[in-house]
Design a protein around this motif. Sequence first.
Motif, PDB file in Angstrom:
ATOM      1  N   TRP A  45       0.888  -1.136   0.059  1.00  0.00           N
ATOM      2  CA  TRP A  45      -0.125  -0.016  -0.126  1.00  0.00           C
ATOM      3  C   TRP A  45       0.899   1.284  -0.173  1.00  0.00           C
ATOM      4  O   TRP A  45       1.890   1.253   0.458  1.00  0.00           O
ATOM      5  CB  TRP A  45      -1.088   0.180   1.137  1.00  0.00           C
ATOM      6  CG  TRP A  45      -0.369  -0.151   2.562  1.00  0.00           C
ATOM      7  CD1 TRP A  45       0.140  -1.298   2.922  1.00  0.00           C
ATOM      8  CD2 TRP A  45      -0.028   0.978   3.324  1.00  0.00           C
ATOM      9  NE1 TRP A  45       0.737  -1.137   4.209  1.00  0.00           N
ATOM     10  CE2 TRP A  45       0.961   0.322   4.668  1.00  0.00           C
ATOM     11  CE3 TRP A  45      -0.006   2.421   3.663  1.00  0.00           C
ATOM     12  CZ2 TRP A  45       1.055   1.011   5.656  1.00  0.00           C
ATOM     13  CZ3 TRP A  45       0.044   3.033   4.434  1.00  0.00           C
ATOM     14  CH2 TRP A  45       0.976   2.709   5.629  1.00  0.00           C
ATOM     15  N   ASN A  46       0.286   2.351  -0.773  1.00  0.00           N
ATOM     16  CA  ASN A  46       0.985   3.659  -0.561  1.00  0.00           C
ATOM     17  C   ASN A  46       0.513   4.539   0.476  1.00  0.00           C
ATOM     18  O   ASN A  46      -0.700   4.863   0.560  1.00  0.00           O
ATOM     19  CB  ASN A  46       0.786   4.128  -2.142  1.00  0.00           C
ATOM     20  CG  ASN A  46       1.610   3.827  -3.173  1.00  0.00           C
ATOM     21  OD1 ASN A  46       1.136   2.963  -3.825  1.00  0.00           O
ATOM     22  ND2 ASN A  46       2.718   3.917  -3.261  1.00  0.00           N
ATOM     23  N   LYS A  59       2.903  -6.345   5.421  1.00  0.00           N
ATOM     24  CA  LYS A  59       2.703  -6.646   6.876  1.00  0.00           C
ATOM     25  C   LYS A  59       2.561  -5.264   7.639  1.00  0.00           C
ATOM     26  O   LYS A  59       2.321  -5.336   9.121  1.00  0.00           O
ATOM     27  CB  LYS A  59       3.798  -7.581   7.292  1.00  0.00           C
ATOM     28  CG  LYS A  59       5.062  -7.069   6.893  1.00  0.00           C
ATOM     29  CD  LYS A  59       6.029  -8.029   7.300  1.00  0.00           C
ATOM     30  CE  LYS A  59       7.545  -7.317   7.007  1.00  0.00           C
ATOM     31  NZ  LYS A  59       8.731  -8.301   7.035  1.00  0.00           N
ATOM     32  N   SER A  60       2.908  -4.186   7.012  1.00  0.00           N
ATOM     33  CA  SER A  60       3.218  -3.137   7.924  1.00  0.00           C
ATOM     34  C   SER A  60       1.805  -2.164   8.184  1.00  0.00           C
ATOM     35  O   SER A  60       0.891  -2.126   6.944  1.00  0.00           O
ATOM     36  CB  SER A  60       4.000  -1.752   7.063  1.00  0.00           C
ATOM     37  OG  SER A  60       5.329  -2.479   7.005  1.00  0.00           O
ATOM     38  N   THR A  61       1.462  -1.757   9.312  1.00  0.00           N
ATOM     39  CA  THR A  61       0.180  -1.197   9.753  1.00  0.00           C
ATOM     40  C   THR A  61       0.486   0.222   9.520  1.00  0.00           C
ATOM     41  O   THR A  61      -0.684   1.100   9.721  1.00  0.00           O
ATOM     42  CB  THR A  61      -0.438  -1.666  10.722  1.00  0.00           C
ATOM     43  OG1 THR A  61       0.760  -1.369  12.045  1.00  0.00           O
ATOM     44  CG2 THR A  61      -0.716  -3.307  11.071  1.00  0.00           C
ATOM     45  N   ARG A  62       1.427   0.653   9.846  1.00  0.00           N
ATOM     46  CA  ARG A  62       1.940   2.125   9.891  1.00  0.00           C
ATOM     47  C   ARG A  62       2.962   2.338   8.779  1.00  0.00           C
ATOM     48  O   ARG A  62       3.703   1.208   8.390  1.00  0.00           O
ATOM     49  CB  ARG A  62       2.573   2.749  11.300  1.00  0.00           C
ATOM     50  CG  ARG A  62       1.484   2.691  12.112  1.00  0.00           C
ATOM     51  CD  ARG A  62       2.067   3.249  13.411  1.00  0.00           C
ATOM     52  NE  ARG A  62       0.760   3.443  14.197  1.00  0.00           N
ATOM     53  CZ  ARG A  62      -0.047   4.551  14.383  1.00  0.00           C
ATOM     54  NH1 ARG A  62       0.346   5.535  13.254  1.00  0.00           N
ATOM     55  NH2 ARG A  62      -0.878   4.953  15.059  1.00  0.00           N
ATOM     56  N   CYS A  63       2.991   3.621   8.219  1.00  0.00           N
ATOM     57  CA  CYS A  63       3.825   3.966   7.245  1.00  0.00           C
ATOM     58  C   CYS A  63       5.286   3.657   7.671  1.00  0.00           C
ATOM     59  O   CYS A  63       5.708   4.507   8.799  1.00  0.00           O
ATOM     60  CB  CYS A  63       3.796   5.185   6.673  1.00  0.00           C
ATOM     61  SG  CYS A  63       4.992   5.861   5.431  1.00  0.00           S
ATOM     62  N   LEU A  64       6.289   3.280   7.037  1.00  0.00           N
ATOM     63  CA  LEU A  64       7.795   3.144   7.446  1.00  0.00           C
ATOM     64  C   LEU A  64       8.387   4.358   7.236  1.00  0.00           C
ATOM     65  O   LEU A  64       9.501   4.512   7.982  1.00  0.00           O
ATOM     66  CB  LEU A  64       8.240   1.784   6.569  1.00  0.00           C
ATOM     67  CG  LEU A  64       7.802   0.750   6.876  1.00  0.00           C
ATOM     68  CD1 LEU A  64       8.581  -0.646   6.041  1.00  0.00           C
ATOM     69  CD2 LEU A  64       7.868  -0.025   8.352  1.00  0.00           C
ATOM     70  N   GLU A 124      -4.435   3.871   5.902  1.00  0.00           N
ATOM     71  CA  GLU A 124      -6.078   3.942   5.721  1.00  0.00           C
ATOM     72  C   GLU A 124      -6.734   2.961   5.014  1.00  0.00           C
ATOM     73  O   GLU A 124      -7.818   2.747   5.574  1.00  0.00           O
ATOM     74  CB  GLU A 124      -5.931   5.427   5.080  1.00  0.00           C
ATOM     75  CG  GLU A 124      -5.536   6.697   5.970  1.00  0.00           C
ATOM     76  CD  GLU A 124      -5.986   8.003   5.246  1.00  0.00           C
ATOM     77  OE1 GLU A 124      -6.352   8.062   4.209  1.00  0.00           O
ATOM     78  OE2 GLU A 124      -5.210   8.913   5.970  1.00  0.00           O
ATOM     79  N   GLU A 125      -6.000   2.484   4.085  1.00  0.00           N
ATOM     80  CA  GLU A 125      -6.574   1.185   3.323  1.00  0.00           C
ATOM     81  C   GLU A 125      -7.008   0.198   4.361  1.00  0.00           C
ATOM     82  O   GLU A 125      -8.142  -0.411   4.111  1.00  0.00           O
ATOM     83  CB  GLU A 125      -5.830   0.543   2.198  1.00  0.00           C
ATOM     84  CG  GLU A 125      -5.295   1.744   1.013  1.00  0.00           C
ATOM     85  CD  GLU A 125      -4.204   1.169   0.296  1.00  0.00           C
ATOM     86  OE1 GLU A 125      -4.091  -0.047   0.200  1.00  0.00           O
ATOM     87  OE2 GLU A 125      -3.928   2.010  -0.666  1.00  0.00           O
ATOM     88  N   GLU A 144     -10.069   1.277   6.300  1.00  0.00           N
ATOM     89  CA  GLU A 144     -11.275   1.349   5.616  1.00  0.00           C
ATOM     90  C   GLU A 144     -11.849  -0.314   5.455  1.00  0.00           C
ATOM     91  O   GLU A 144     -13.083  -0.407   5.590  1.00  0.00           O
ATOM     92  CB  GLU A 144     -11.034   1.681   4.097  1.00  0.00           C
ATOM     93  CG  GLU A 144     -10.882   3.249   4.231  1.00  0.00           C
ATOM     94  CD  GLU A 144     -10.453   3.911   2.831  1.00  0.00           C
ATOM     95  OE1 GLU A 144     -10.624   3.203   2.051  1.00  0.00           O
ATOM     96  OE2 GLU A 144     -10.138   5.138   2.762  1.00  0.00           O
ATOM     97  N   GLU A 145     -11.106  -0.857   5.093  1.00  0.00           N
ATOM     98  CA  GLU A 145     -11.380  -2.562   5.076  1.00  0.00           C
ATOM     99  C   GLU A 145     -12.036  -3.141   6.363  1.00  0.00           C
ATOM    100  O   GLU A 145     -12.883  -3.742   6.310  1.00  0.00           O
ATOM    101  CB  GLU A 145      -9.998  -3.423   4.797  1.00  0.00           C
ATOM    102  CG  GLU A 145      -9.927  -3.102   3.296  1.00  0.00           C
ATOM    103  CD  GLU A 145      -8.438  -3.850   2.884  1.00  0.00           C
ATOM    104  OE1 GLU A 145      -7.992  -4.625   3.792  1.00  0.00           O
ATOM    105  OE2 GLU A 145      -8.049  -3.460   1.877  1.00  0.00           O
ATOM    106  N   GLU A 146     -11.397  -2.520   7.439  1.00  0.00           N
ATOM    107  CA  GLU A 146     -11.985  -3.077   8.853  1.00  0.00           C
ATOM    108  C   GLU A 146     -13.521  -2.614   9.175  1.00  0.00           C
ATOM    109  O   GLU A 146     -14.044  -3.114   9.953  1.00  0.00           O
ATOM    110  CB  GLU A 146     -11.056  -2.757   9.967  1.00  0.00           C
ATOM    111  CG  GLU A 146      -9.660  -3.671   9.780  1.00  0.00           C
ATOM    112  CD  GLU A 146      -8.704  -2.953  10.874  1.00  0.00           C
ATOM    113  OE1 GLU A 146      -8.832  -2.195  11.599  1.00  0.00           O
ATOM    114  OE2 GLU A 146      -7.375  -3.821  10.922  1.00  0.00           O
ATOM    115  N   ALA A 147     -13.660  -1.536   8.784  1.00  0.00           N
ATOM    116  CA  ALA A 147     -15.114  -0.456   9.011  1.00  0.00           C
ATOM    117  C   ALA A 147     -15.890  -1.654   8.537  1.00  0.00           C
ATOM    118  O   ALA A 147     -16.192  -1.825   7.362  1.00  0.00           O
ATOM    119  CB  ALA A 147     -15.053   0.771   8.408  1.00  0.00           C
TER     120      ALA A 147
END
Length: 121
Positions: free
Chosen positions: A66-67, A78-83, A90-91, A94-97
């Motif tokens: 993801w960008n 695997k990253s939940t936050r931007c490195l 945010e992607e 959005e998927e979890e909502a």
Amino acid sequence: VVPEPPPGPPPGAEEKRFPWSGRPERPEPEMREGDWICSSCNALNFKFRRMCYSCKNLRPRKEGEWNCSNCGHLNDAKSTRCLRCGAENEEEVEEEAEPGQEDADAEADAEAEAERTEEPE
């Protein structure tokens, strides 16, 4: 005095040399897990490269990458936050909502804001 020839391959063995420098050629690097071949110029690129070193084309995205919407950095799946900047994915959010959850969240936020702005009697 006659200079001795530089040490080289044993007699009868051939060694490839770069014609412009006379130095021996390096062997082709081995392809390792994660390395990729550029679809445009067929250059071998190491795993860490996001762009072909030869023609500058971008590497095809892998599933789940993801960008970052904040800085544009391409992050691993695997990253939940931007490195790069630490912004949340945010992607993934959005998927979890759940459907309709955004409306409920907006209503709850509006109610909380109204309670904070009410003046005590």
